[in-house]
Design a protein around this motif. Structure first.
Motif, mmCIF file in Angstrom:
data_model
loop_
_atom_site.group_PDB
_atom_site.id
_atom_site.type_symbol
_atom_site.label_atom_id
_atom_site.label_comp_id
_atom_site.label_asym_id
_atom_site.label_seq_id
_atom_site.Cartn_x
_atom_site.Cartn_y
_atom_site.Cartn_z
ATOM 1 N N ARG A 10 7.288 6.491 6.889
ATOM 2 C CA ARG A 10 8.549 7.261 7.493
ATOM 3 C C ARG A 10 9.666 7.029 6.567
ATOM 4 N NH1 ARG A 10 7.380 10.288 9.777
ATOM 5 N NH2 ARG A 10 7.357 10.195 11.970
ATOM 6 N N ASP A 11 9.962 5.816 6.279
ATOM 7 C CA ASP A 11 11.350 5.523 5.773
ATOM 8 C C ASP A 11 11.253 6.269 4.004
ATOM 9 O OD1 ASP A 11 12.218 4.118 7.794
ATOM 10 O OD2 ASP A 11 11.458 2.037 6.781
ATOM 11 N N ALA A 12 9.896 6.305 3.528
ATOM 12 C CA ALA A 12 9.805 6.943 2.339
ATOM 13 C C ALA A 12 9.526 8.450 2.583
ATOM 14 C CB ALA A 12 8.558 6.536 1.804
ATOM 15 N N GLY A 13 9.746 9.122 3.558
ATOM 16 C CA GLY A 13 9.462 10.625 3.827
ATOM 17 C C GLY A 13 8.268 10.973 3.812
ATOM 18 N N MET A 14 7.028 10.161 3.752
ATOM 19 C CA MET A 14 5.681 10.680 4.003
ATOM 20 C C MET A 14 5.531 11.304 5.396
ATOM 21 S SD MET A 14 4.201 7.300 1.791
ATOM 22 C CE MET A 14 2.332 8.191 1.652
ATOM 23 N N ALA A 15 4.622 12.245 5.518
ATOM 24 C CA ALA A 15 4.294 12.461 6.869
ATOM 25 C C ALA A 15 2.944 11.794 7.225
ATOM 26 C CB ALA A 15 3.402 13.973 6.584
ATOM 27 N N ILE A 16 2.941 11.366 8.424
ATOM 28 C CA ILE A 16 1.923 10.400 8.896
ATOM 29 C C ILE A 16 0.790 11.076 9.660
ATOM 30 C CG2 ILE A 16 1.707 8.193 10.222
ATOM 31 C CD1 ILE A 16 4.863 7.643 10.010
ATOM 32 N N ASP A 26 0.695 -1.098 0.242
ATOM 33 C CA ASP A 26 0.111 -0.027 -0.024
ATOM 34 C C ASP A 26 1.018 1.252 0.063
ATOM 35 O OD1 ASP A 26 -2.370 -1.550 0.228
ATOM 36 O OD2 ASP A 26 -2.302 -1.359 2.315
ATOM 37 N N VAL A 27 1.690 1.309 0.594
ATOM 38 C CA VAL A 27 2.660 2.331 0.934
ATOM 39 C C VAL A 27 3.556 2.531 -0.373
ATOM 40 C CG1 VAL A 27 4.685 3.491 2.312
ATOM 41 C CG2 VAL A 27 3.030 2.049 3.511
ATOM 42 N N ALA A 28 3.945 1.347 -0.731
ATOM 43 C CA ALA A 28 4.786 1.492 -1.985
ATOM 44 C C ALA A 28 4.045 1.887 -3.329
ATOM 45 C CB ALA A 28 5.418 -0.114 -2.491
ATOM 46 N N LEU A 29 2.845 1.600 -3.420
ATOM 47 C CA LEU A 29 1.774 2.314 -4.440
ATOM 48 C C LEU A 29 1.752 3.703 -4.307
ATOM 49 C CD1 LEU A 29 -0.002 2.111 -6.839
ATOM 50 C CD2 LEU A 29 -1.882 1.594 -4.905
ATOM 51 N N ALA A 30 1.672 4.080 -2.843
ATOM 52 C CA ALA A 30 1.458 5.595 -2.747
ATOM 53 C C ALA A 30 2.865 6.192 -2.992
ATOM 54 C CB ALA A 30 1.311 5.909 -1.178
ATOM 55 N N VAL A 31 3.746 5.734 -2.717
ATOM 56 C CA VAL A 31 5.297 6.479 -2.963
ATOM 57 C C VAL A 31 5.413 6.496 -4.612
ATOM 58 C CG1 VAL A 31 7.813 6.212 -3.046
ATOM 59 C CG2 VAL A 31 6.324 5.740 -0.910
ATOM 60 N N GLU A 32 5.039 5.504 -5.110
ATOM 61 C CA GLU A 32 5.407 5.540 -6.614
ATOM 62 C C GLU A 32 4.445 6.573 -7.255
ATOM 63 O OE1 GLU A 32 3.915 2.395 -10.495
ATOM 64 O OE2 GLU A 32 4.400 1.782 -8.528
ATOM 65 N N GLU A 33 3.278 6.988 -6.634
ATOM 66 C CA GLU A 33 2.450 7.882 -7.236
ATOM 67 C C GLU A 33 2.747 9.402 -6.846
ATOM 68 O OE1 GLU A 33 -1.910 5.241 -6.973
ATOM 69 O OE2 GLU A 33 -1.128 6.508 -5.039
ATOM 70 N N SER A 88 0.485 10.180 4.549
ATOM 71 C CA SER A 88 -0.213 8.735 4.689
ATOM 72 C C SER A 88 -1.264 8.793 5.791
ATOM 73 C CB SER A 88 0.800 7.605 5.336
ATOM 74 O OG SER A 88 0.229 6.656 5.539
ATOM 75 N N GLU A 89 -2.615 8.898 5.547
ATOM 76 C CA GLU A 89 -3.645 9.065 6.569
ATOM 77 C C GLU A 89 -4.126 7.838 7.166
ATOM 78 O OE1 GLU A 89 -6.678 12.754 5.311
ATOM 79 O OE2 GLU A 89 -7.111 10.514 4.469
ATOM 80 N N PHE A 90 -3.836 7.687 8.414
ATOM 81 C CA PHE A 90 -4.420 6.865 9.391
ATOM 82 C C PHE A 90 -3.576 5.529 9.042
ATOM 83 C CE2 PHE A 90 -8.144 9.633 8.979
ATOM 84 C CZ PHE A 90 -7.742 10.708 9.875
ATOM 85 N N PRO A 91 -2.611 5.280 8.967
ATOM 86 C CA PRO A 91 -1.934 3.904 8.572
ATOM 87 C C PRO A 91 -2.432 2.795 9.716
ATOM 88 C CG PRO A 91 -0.207 5.202 9.360
ATOM 89 C CD PRO A 91 -1.150 6.216 9.187
ATOM 90 N N THR A 92 -2.699 1.623 9.310
ATOM 91 C CA THR A 92 -3.463 0.774 10.364
ATOM 92 C C THR A 92 -2.386 -0.162 10.936
ATOM 93 O OG1 THR A 92 -3.842 -0.980 8.571
ATOM 94 C CG2 THR A 92 -5.365 0.885 8.754
ATOM 95 N N THR A 93 -1.395 -0.116 10.609
ATOM 96 C CA THR A 93 -0.261 -1.213 11.146
ATOM 97 C C THR A 93 1.099 -0.397 11.420
ATOM 98 O OG1 THR A 93 0.796 -1.672 9.082
ATOM 99 C CG2 THR A 93 -1.128 -3.234 9.933
#
Length: 380
Positions: free
Chosen positions: A264-270, A239-246, A251-256
């Motif tokens: 975090r590793d991809a530099g997305m704000a959580i 799920d995160v890999a797809l978002a990073v590619e896009e 990242s709103e409300f990650p469930t795990t």
């Protein structure tokens, strides 16, 4: 010149907390100083906290007023004004009203209120009726058959600041647990086993037919307009890999924990829900905000469905060993503002817009908003 000076305030700045004074002229912070001032007419805040106005990027609070009971639709202008008043009382000075487009329930409340709520947002702003600043967040249900028609209608809306792509198909992301999904779905009425199974089958069929092409189209259109993009309920590393590619930045409300760490590793704000922090866990059984905070996997709080949760969650966060109050306050002020490209608010600093709160801890240890100021003018 419209001037206001506040002294003896417990100022929460970006990286520190200190007692000092703040001077505001024409809606802008002109000076921030330590210690008291001898300037005539200065207001004595008697040690109350002075902090930036809260910035809310995702709230469903308006929905509660648009549909206060099952089957009841309320006047959108009335709903907007009450929602606005609650935001001001909660200390929120900038709010992105989240409007869900693409309703999985054909003919449901969201389908019936999406257009009236956006129209009310514009009309109440244009008439100068709002206490705080309202903007638009389009929450796009990508499995809904009609999503593109509605998205294209509002993609160029002048108030649009954030687009999130979400998929609430049961059996994945937020609703991995079908028992939790059934409890949530039955909040307005019961399903027979046959009805529930048929609904699940239809949801999955719609996802198979629409989710991917709709997501691709919305992401492409948003990127072309330089709109901030958020993913929703990331659960798996894929799920995160797809978002990073896009090119998704939030990242709103990650469930795990795994998804949050990958973000975090991809530099997305959580982004995590304030109610999750206040209640001590997720209402749908996903990872708790407290656990993510302890792992430093939290950048932004959203009030989600309770505006007052922002301030409560912030002070709870500030009491954790690895957090400071200024760092916690950034999750509801500077961080969300910068995430949506706003550089003029979110700090108690010279040159910032004077969106300010006066906050006091009551006798039971709950932070209370005493005053809310938008651009130097009293909003609450």
């Amino acid at each position: 010149m419209n001037q206001r000076i506040i002294q003896n305030a417990r100022i929460i700045a970006a990286d520190e907390e200190f007692t000092g004074s703040v001077s505001v002229e024409d809606g802008i912070i002109r000076a921030v100083d330590r210690g008291n001032t001898s300037a005539p007419g200065a207001e004595d805040w008697a040690g109350d906290w002075l902090m930036p106005g809260l910035v809310e990027v995702h709230t469903d609070n308006l929905e509660k007023h648009l549909s206060p009971r099952p089957g009841v639709l309320w006047n959108a202008h009335s709903a907007m004004m009450v929602h606005d008043a609650q935001c001001a009382a909660a200390g929120i000075t900038t709010v992105l009203d989240s409007v869900v487009i693409g309703d999985l329930d054909a003919g449901g409340a969201r389908c019936q209120t999406q257009h009236t709520s956006i129209a009310a947002l514009h009309q109440c702003r244009d008439e100068g009726l709002m206490r705080v600043e309202h903007l638009l967040h389009l929450r796009c249900e990508i499995s809904a058959p009609d999503i593109m028609e509605v998205f294209n209608q509002y993609a160029d809306d002048s108030l649009l600041r954030l687009v999130s792509v979400m998929d609430h198909t049961p059996g994945q992301r937020q609703w991995r647990d079908l028992k939790s999904y059934r409890r949530y779905s039955e909040r307005d009425g019961r399903y027979s086993n046959e009805e529930f199974d048929a609904m699940i089958a239809q949801r999955k069929a719609d996802q198979q037919a629409f989710a991917l092409p709709h997501r691709q189209a919305i992401v492409k259109a948003s990127a072309a307009r330089k709109l901030t993009l958020a993913s929703h309920d990331d659960t798996l590393l894929s799920d995160v890999a797809l978002a990073v590619e896009e090119g998704v930045g939030l990242s709103e409300f990650p469930t795990t924990v795994e998804a949050a760490q990958a973000a975090r590793d991809a530099g997305m704000a959580i982004i995590i829900g304030g109610p999750n922090m206040v209640k001590g866990g997720s209402h749908s059984g996903n990872v708790s905000a407290a656990e993510l905070a302890q792992r430093d996997l939290l950048d932004i709080f959203s009030s989600d469905y309770v505006p007052s949760s922002l301030l409560l969650a912030t002070f709870m966060l500030g009491s954790l060993a690895q957090w400071t109050l200024p760092k916690a306050v950034r999750t509801v002020t500077r961080n969300p503002a910068r995430a949506i490209g706003m550089e003029d608010r979110g700090d108690v600093a010279v040159g910032q817009r004077a969106d300010l709160l006066r906050v006091r801890m009551n006798r039971v240890g709950m932070p209370v908003v005493l005053e809310t100021w938008l651009a130097g003018k009293r909003a609450f």
